[in-house]
Design a protein around this motif. Structure first.
Motif, PDB file in Angstrom:
ATOM      1  N   PHE A 673     -85.286 -23.682 -64.773  1.00 21.46           N
ATOM      2  CA  PHE A 673     -84.731 -24.753 -65.606  1.00 21.46           C
ATOM      3  C   PHE A 673     -85.839 -25.576 -66.245  1.00 21.46           C
ATOM      4  O   PHE A 673     -85.766 -25.921 -67.433  1.00 21.46           O
ATOM      5  N   LEU A 674     -86.889 -25.892 -65.468  1.00 21.33           N
ATOM      6  CA  LEU A 674     -87.998 -26.654 -66.035  1.00 21.33           C
ATOM      7  C   LEU A 674     -88.684 -25.870 -67.143  1.00 21.33           C
ATOM      8  O   LEU A 674     -89.104 -26.430 -68.154  1.00 21.33           O
ATOM      9  N   GLY A 675     -88.812 -24.543 -66.956  1.00 19.13           N
ATOM     10  CA  GLY A 675     -89.388 -23.712 -68.010  1.00 19.13           C
ATOM     11  C   GLY A 675     -88.531 -23.709 -69.260  1.00 19.13           C
ATOM     12  O   GLY A 675     -89.038 -23.755 -70.381  1.00 19.13           O
ATOM     13  N   THR A 676     -87.206 -23.670 -69.068  1.00 17.92           N
ATOM     14  CA  THR A 676     -86.295 -23.722 -70.215  1.00 17.92           C
ATOM     15  C   THR A 676     -86.425 -25.050 -70.947  1.00 17.92           C
ATOM     16  O   THR A 676     -86.415 -25.109 -72.179  1.00 17.92           O
ATOM     17  N   MET A 677     -86.578 -26.149 -70.194  1.00 14.87           N
ATOM     18  CA  MET A 677     -86.776 -27.456 -70.833  1.00 14.87           C
ATOM     19  C   MET A 677     -88.047 -27.469 -71.668  1.00 14.87           C
ATOM     20  O   MET A 677     -88.069 -28.014 -72.783  1.00 14.87           O
ATOM     21  N   ARG A 678     -89.107 -26.868 -71.154  1.00  8.75           N
ATOM     22  CA  ARG A 678     -90.371 -26.836 -71.902  1.00  8.75           C
ATOM     23  C   ARG A 678     -90.184 -26.101 -73.230  1.00  8.75           C
ATOM     24  O   ARG A 678     -90.618 -26.575 -74.283  1.00  8.75           O
ATOM     25  N   ARG A 679     -89.532 -24.933 -73.178  1.00  7.16           N
ATOM     26  CA  ARG A 679     -89.316 -24.182 -74.422  1.00  7.16           C
ATOM     27  C   ARG A 679     -88.382 -24.934 -75.366  1.00  7.16           C
ATOM     28  O   ARG A 679     -88.597 -24.964 -76.581  1.00  7.16           O
ATOM     29  N   SER A 680     -87.325 -25.557 -74.822  1.00  7.61           N
ATOM     30  CA  SER A 680     -86.347 -26.243 -75.660  1.00  7.61           C
ATOM     31  C   SER A 680     -86.965 -27.438 -76.372  1.00  7.61           C
ATOM     32  O   SER A 680     -86.615 -27.728 -77.518  1.00  7.61           O
ATOM     33  N   LEU A 681     -87.875 -28.143 -75.707  1.00 12.78           N
ATOM     34  CA  LEU A 681     -88.509 -29.295 -76.352  1.00 12.78           C
ATOM     35  C   LEU A 681     -89.281 -28.859 -77.586  1.00 12.78           C
ATOM     36  O   LEU A 681     -89.271 -29.533 -78.616  1.00 12.78           O
ATOM     37  N   VAL A 682     -89.974 -27.712 -77.493  1.00 15.48           N
ATOM     38  CA  VAL A 682     -90.738 -27.220 -78.650  1.00 15.48           C
ATOM     39  C   VAL A 682     -89.793 -26.793 -79.763  1.00 15.48           C
ATOM     40  O   VAL A 682     -89.976 -27.121 -80.933  1.00 15.48           O
ATOM     41  N   GLU A 683     -88.725 -26.054 -79.399  1.00 17.48           N
ATOM     42  CA  GLU A 683     -87.820 -25.508 -80.415  1.00 17.48           C
ATOM     43  C   GLU A 683     -86.995 -26.594 -81.098  1.00 17.48           C
ATOM     44  O   GLU A 683     -86.661 -26.487 -82.272  1.00 17.48           O
ATOM     45  N   SER A 684     -86.634 -27.667 -80.350  1.00 17.74           N
ATOM     46  CA  SER A 684     -85.778 -28.704 -80.932  1.00 17.74           C
ATOM     47  C   SER A 684     -86.561 -29.791 -81.651  1.00 17.74           C
ATOM     48  O   SER A 684     -85.974 -30.586 -82.383  1.00 17.74           O
ATOM     49  N   GLU A 701     -99.142 -27.281 -67.875  1.00 16.12           N
ATOM     50  CA  GLU A 701     -99.177 -25.814 -67.903  1.00 16.12           C
ATOM     51  C   GLU A 701     -99.641 -25.240 -66.569  1.00 16.12           C
ATOM     52  O   GLU A 701     -99.035 -24.329 -66.013  1.00 16.12           O
ATOM     53  N   GLU A 702    -100.747 -25.795 -66.047  1.00 16.31           N
ATOM     54  CA  GLU A 702    -101.302 -25.265 -64.793  1.00 16.31           C
ATOM     55  C   GLU A 702    -100.328 -25.463 -63.634  1.00 16.31           C
ATOM     56  O   GLU A 702    -100.134 -24.569 -62.800  1.00 16.31           O
ATOM     57  N   ALA A 703     -99.681 -26.642 -63.579  1.00 17.12           N
ATOM     58  CA  ALA A 703     -98.710 -26.904 -62.516  1.00 17.12           C
ATOM     59  C   ALA A 703     -97.524 -25.955 -62.614  1.00 17.12           C
ATOM     60  O   ALA A 703     -97.053 -25.413 -61.606  1.00 17.12           O
ATOM     61  N   PHE A 704     -97.032 -25.705 -63.838  1.00 14.70           N
ATOM     62  CA  PHE A 704     -95.905 -24.794 -64.021  1.00 14.70           C
ATOM     63  C   PHE A 704     -96.281 -23.372 -63.613  1.00 14.70           C
ATOM     64  O   PHE A 704     -95.500 -22.678 -62.956  1.00 14.70           O
ATOM     65  N   ASP A 705     -97.492 -22.932 -63.982  1.00 10.20           N
ATOM     66  CA  ASP A 705     -97.938 -21.582 -63.606  1.00 10.20           C
ATOM     67  C   ASP A 705     -98.021 -21.452 -62.088  1.00 10.20           C
ATOM     68  O   ASP A 705     -97.635 -20.429 -61.515  1.00 10.20           O
ATOM     69  N   GLU A 706     -98.533 -22.503 -61.410  1.00  7.61           N
ATOM     70  CA  GLU A 706     -98.664 -22.456 -59.953  1.00  7.61           C
ATOM     71  C   GLU A 706     -97.290 -22.365 -59.291  1.00  7.61           C
ATOM     72  O   GLU A 706     -97.074 -21.563 -58.370  1.00  7.61           O
ATOM     73  N   LEU A 707     -96.328 -23.171 -59.760  1.00  9.21           N
ATOM     74  CA  LEU A 707     -94.972 -23.118 -59.200  1.00  9.21           C
ATOM     75  C   LEU A 707     -94.325 -21.767 -59.483  1.00  9.21           C
ATOM     76  O   LEU A 707     -93.632 -21.214 -58.619  1.00  9.21           O
ATOM     77  N   SER A 708     -94.542 -21.222 -60.672  1.00  8.55           N
ATOM     78  CA  SER A 708     -93.960 -19.918 -61.023  1.00  8.55           C
ATOM     79  C   SER A 708     -94.524 -18.820 -60.127  1.00  8.55           C
ATOM     80  O   SER A 708     -93.789 -17.951 -59.653  1.00  8.55           O
ATOM     81  N   LEU A 725     -94.975 -30.679 -59.078  1.00  7.36           N
ATOM     82  CA  LEU A 725     -93.705 -31.057 -59.699  1.00  7.36           C
ATOM     83  C   LEU A 725     -93.835 -32.380 -60.452  1.00  7.36           C
ATOM     84  O   LEU A 725     -93.300 -32.528 -61.553  1.00  7.36           O
ATOM     85  N   SER A 726     -94.560 -33.333 -59.874  1.00 10.13           N
ATOM     86  CA  SER A 726     -94.744 -34.622 -60.550  1.00 10.13           C
ATOM     87  C   SER A 726     -95.488 -34.452 -61.860  1.00 10.13           C
ATOM     88  O   SER A 726     -95.114 -35.015 -62.896  1.00 10.13           O
ATOM     89  N   THR A 727     -96.563 -33.652 -61.821  1.00 10.39           N
ATOM     90  CA  THR A 727     -97.339 -33.406 -63.045  1.00 10.39           C
ATOM     91  C   THR A 727     -96.477 -32.740 -64.110  1.00 10.39           C
ATOM     92  O   THR A 727     -96.522 -33.093 -65.299  1.00 10.39           O
ATOM     93  N   LEU A 728     -95.658 -31.767 -63.684  1.00  7.55           N
ATOM     94  CA  LEU A 728     -94.804 -31.055 -64.632  1.00  7.55           C
ATOM     95  C   LEU A 728     -93.765 -31.989 -65.241  1.00  7.55           C
ATOM     96  O   LEU A 728     -93.523 -31.973 -66.455  1.00  7.55           O
ATOM     97  N   VAL A 729     -93.157 -32.842 -64.418  1.00  4.75           N
ATOM     98  CA  VAL A 729     -92.150 -33.788 -64.925  1.00  4.75           C
ATOM     99  C   VAL A 729     -92.787 -34.782 -65.890  1.00  4.75           C
ATOM    100  O   VAL A 729     -92.224 -35.090 -66.955  1.00  4.75           O
ATOM    101  N   GLU A 730     -93.987 -35.270 -65.563  1.00  7.42           N
ATOM    102  CA  GLU A 730     -94.670 -36.213 -66.455  1.00  7.42           C
ATOM    103  C   GLU A 730     -94.956 -35.577 -67.812  1.00  7.42           C
ATOM    104  O   GLU A 730     -94.815 -36.212 -68.857  1.00  7.42           O
TER     105      GLU A 730
END
Length: 764
Positions: A673-684, A701-708, A725-730
């Motif tokens: 879901f967080l990855g989808t939010m990242r893509r949606s923010l760019v597209e919208s 980016e680095e935090a998302f890659d680590e969680l993935s 997670l905090s870094t990704l949300v920020e």
């Protein structure tokens, strides 16, 4: 190779140990064949966790219990966690041909283990005559070095690294070296062993652009060569993905990860392990490619693209225009024809429904990363084999057929007389139930229209722009996309509202002016009446003068003054009325145009909604196929469970409990879901804000890659991942602010993010 022989028993036979052992070997061999048909590598568990330093500074690595399949197809069951006490100083003594010692560090490898014969459990006299018992299991050994992976760093691909697509400037000129790009594509395909058919190869080699061509033909060739570039990159990427990984090994085993040691500090690198890898046949079945493997499909698409290239016959720039085409000369590509064209392209056949999308003046800076982001780690067959990259995504532009109204080619119009051709195009569009919006402009006028883009294929709902030269012939074609009208609708409404407000203010001002004039006339009439009646005789000094004035000014004089004032007022009012009427008329015209745009867009949206319903029906059918495929795979896995029932017994209480499975699924869903939010923010985000949004997302980016990566290893997230997670949300909140979302929504998002961050970080 598994023993294909088996004993055949009949009544009265004498059985020897060789007969019984042969039966065992045959059944073992059948299990191994089935396992090889399903795949190779880590099936479940076997994840590594690096512990905190102890008092002596040593860190131990714990490999969780689990299941794997080795190269010969044997089930490797690690029944209990395996611990490497001092990971930084662990020494590898085992040797495998899939491990490269030159890379340093140590790799834990899971290997097949068969225990020594054990005496039978027997309370009878003469137990020596019973068969001995052997135990099969798996154990972890250490090998010096790192796994030799078939990974391909596609970022080093010369065609991707060294070449760039051509662009079309704001004035319609092609930017970039056409001949260099063409030759680079041909050379790289030849170096990769890709061979086009002779007609296609010759057509590509002869293609060039020069000033002796109409601007539209130069633009068309540039757009087409970009398509060839992207198709070649798609093919080269799939070739890299399809490099087979070694299934045979002198000493079988499954690599579990890599302990990399730098300056005495160990780091666990799980990406260097034997991930589960299905065989080629199963991979192709899951991908739906059938008898055609992915490289063949991509080669066929490239071949079809070149074979399908066709230019219209046009006069030279200095020649007069050719006759206008008939409305039946234009070619529309509905969704059904496009679907058929895609199937034909997969077979390498020539097609007549292909949209050549023209590039904008500026292509997104990170277009190369798109080829890497969708498959960052390129492994063997079945891992990340994906379809071609969408060109509108590479260009970062709106889709060609945004409203699903259908697309048709304007190439038959090139070189013909603009004014007469316009009528044919309008009738073609009108016949399909769409209100036409076709403009004829000079080149300077066309490129000054907001949202205008050079294009050869046009959506029926677009504003079409025919660009004419000094001879009146069409030398360029383009569009103002229908989504551009939607984007500017708010601005148009605001402008219309302003004009209406100005018109109302002008009318009020005119009314006030009329009231002021009439008031002054009334005062004059009253004053004259008083003069005549002698009401000013109380001022003797003025008596005579007042009488003279009264004698001089009569009622008729007042009427004359009134008429003069009225005539002057009428002239001013008429002039003001003209301005008001003009503004109101302009308001009505703008409103009518806007209503037309909204009506056309509404028609397209209705068609788009119907296409969504059609897609839902197709998705339902696909889901049924997927369910059937799942049932088939479940049957195959059930056969493995029957053959190795003990594996199920071992893993049930330890490796995959319902709670851990549910936690892994929830965590995976959250990261997805967080990855989808990242893509949606760019597209919208608006196009002019997308670079800023990407810059903010880069912070997470680095935090998302680590969680993935953690989720890919089937490990549930823990409190230790709160910082990522905090870094990704920020980064998501910062990107939303960069996208300039509505203030109220941003405030709620910021509040929720702060609350979540506080909980993730725990009490201070």
């Amino acid at each position: 190779m598994a023993d294909r022989r088996y004993p055949l028993f009949t009544g009265g036979q004498t059985l020897t140990r060789d007969d019984l052992n042969l039966l065992r070997d045959f059944l073992d061999g059948q299990d191994q064949v089935l396992a090889r048909a399903i795949g190779f590598g880590i099936v479940a568990g076997l994840t590594g966790t690096l512990g905190a330093p102890d008092d002596a500074g040593r860190r131990k690595l714990t490999v969780a219990h689990g299941l794997a399949v080795d190269q010969p197809g044997r089930m490797l069951v690690l029944e209990a966690d395996s611990v490497i006490e001092d990971a930084a100083n662990a020494a590898g003594t085992a040797s495998f041909d899939f491990i490269d010692p030159a890379q340093g560090g140590v790799t834990p490898v899971l290997v097949f283990f068969e225990g020594e014969p054990q005496a039978p459990q027997c309370d009878e006299t003469g137990c020596a005559g019973h068969s001995a018992i052997r135990t099969r299991s798996a154990t972890v050994v250490l090998a010096a070095g790192r796994l030799k992976t078939p990974q391909t760093d596609f970022a080093t691909e010369p065609l991707l690294r060294d070449e760039s697509p051509l662009t079309i400037d704001a004035d319609g000129s092609v930017q970039g070296n056409f001949d260099r790009l063409r030759d680079a594509i041909r050379a790289r395909l030849a170096a990769a062993g890709v061979t086009l058919s002779q007609p296609s190869a010759e057509r590509l080699a002869q293609l060039t652009i020069s000033g002796a061509l109409l601007p539209a033909i130069r633009q068309y060739r540039a757009a087409f060569l970009n398509h060839v570039l992207f198709a070649a990159l798609d093919l080269l990427r799939v070739l890299a993905l399809s490099t087979p990984s070694p299934r045979d090994a002198t000493a079988p085993g499954v690599a579990l990860g890599w302990i990399s040691v730098e300056a005495g500090t160990p780091t666990w690198r799980p990406e260097y392990r034997h991930d589960f890898e299905p065989p080629e046949g199963l991979s192709n079945a899951l991908l739906g490619s059938g008898a055609l493997d992915p490289p063949t499909l991509m080669l066929n698409r490239l071949e079809s693209l070149v074979r399908s290239y066709a230019e219209p016959a046009v006069p030279a720039p200095q020649d007069p225009p050719k006759p206008a085409p008939d409305k039946d000369d234009f070619h529309k590509c509905p969704k059904g024809k496009k679907a058929l064209a895609r199937l034909r392209m997969n077979l390498g056949l020539k097609v007549d429904c292909i949209d050549i999308v023209y590039p904008p003046a500026q292509i997104r800076d990170d277009w190369r990363n798109i080829y890497l982001e969708e498959a960052p780690v390129l492994k063997g067959p079945g891992h990340g084999v994906i379809g071609p990259v969408e060109i509108d995504v590479l260009y970062d532009i709106d889709p060609l057929d945004f409203a699903q109204a259908g697309v048709f080619s304007l190439h038959p119009a090139l070189g013909s007389k603009a004014d007469t051709t316009r009528a044919s195009i309008e009738q073609f569009i009108r016949d399909r139930g769409v209100r036409p919006d076709v403009l004829v402009r000079t080149q300077a006028e066309a490129h000054g229209i907001e949202g205008f883009r050079v294009q050869g294929a046009i959506s029926l709902g677009d504003t079409l722009v025919l660009v004419k030269d000094q001879h009146g012939k069409i030398v360029e074609i383009g569009r103002v996309p229908n989504q551009q009208a939607l984007k500017s609708a708010g601005g148009v409404l605001a402008e219309v509202g302003t004009e209406a407000k100005n018109a109302a203010a002008s009318a009020l001002k005119a009314e006030q002016a009329a009231g002021g004039v009439m008031s002054k006339v009334q005062i004059l009439e009253t004053s004259l009446t008083r003069l005549k009646s002698g009401e000013l005789t109380e001022f003797p000094a003025l008596g005579g003068l007042a009488q003279q004035v009264a004698n001089m000014v009569t009622r008729s004089d007042v009427d004359v003054v009134r008429k003069d004032l009225r005539a002057e007022f009428d002239l001013k009012l008429a002039a003001q009325d003209t301005k008001v009427v003009s503004k109101v008329q302009a308001l009505e015209d703008r409103t009518q145009d806007l209503q037309g745009d909204i009506r056309r867009t509404g028609e397209h949206v209705e068609k788009f909604q119907q296409s969504i319903l059609d897609s839902v029906a197709k998705v339902t059918a696909v889901e049924e196929v997927n369910r059937e495929l799942t049932r088939n795979v479940d049957k195959a896995l059930e056969m493995v469970k029957i053959s190795h029932q003990r594996v199920d017994d071992i893993l049930r209480p330890r490796a995959v409990t319902p709670r851990s499975v549910e936690a892994s699924r929830l965590n995976a869903s959250m990261v997805d879901f967080l990855g989808t939010m990242r893509r949606s923010l760019v597209e919208s985000a608006p196009v002019d804000r997308r670079d800023a949004v990407r810059a903010e997302l880069a912070g997470g980016e680095e935090a998302f890659d680590e969680l993935s990566r953690h989720i890919e290893r089937d490990q549930p997230l823990t409190v230790s991942h709160g910082e990522e997670l905090s870094t990704l949300v920020e980064s998501l909140v910062a990107a939303a602010e960069a996208a300039r979302l509505p203030t109220a929504g941003l405030a709620r998002l910021r509040g929720a993010a702060d609350a979540l961050t506080e909980r993730l970080r725990g009490p201070s």
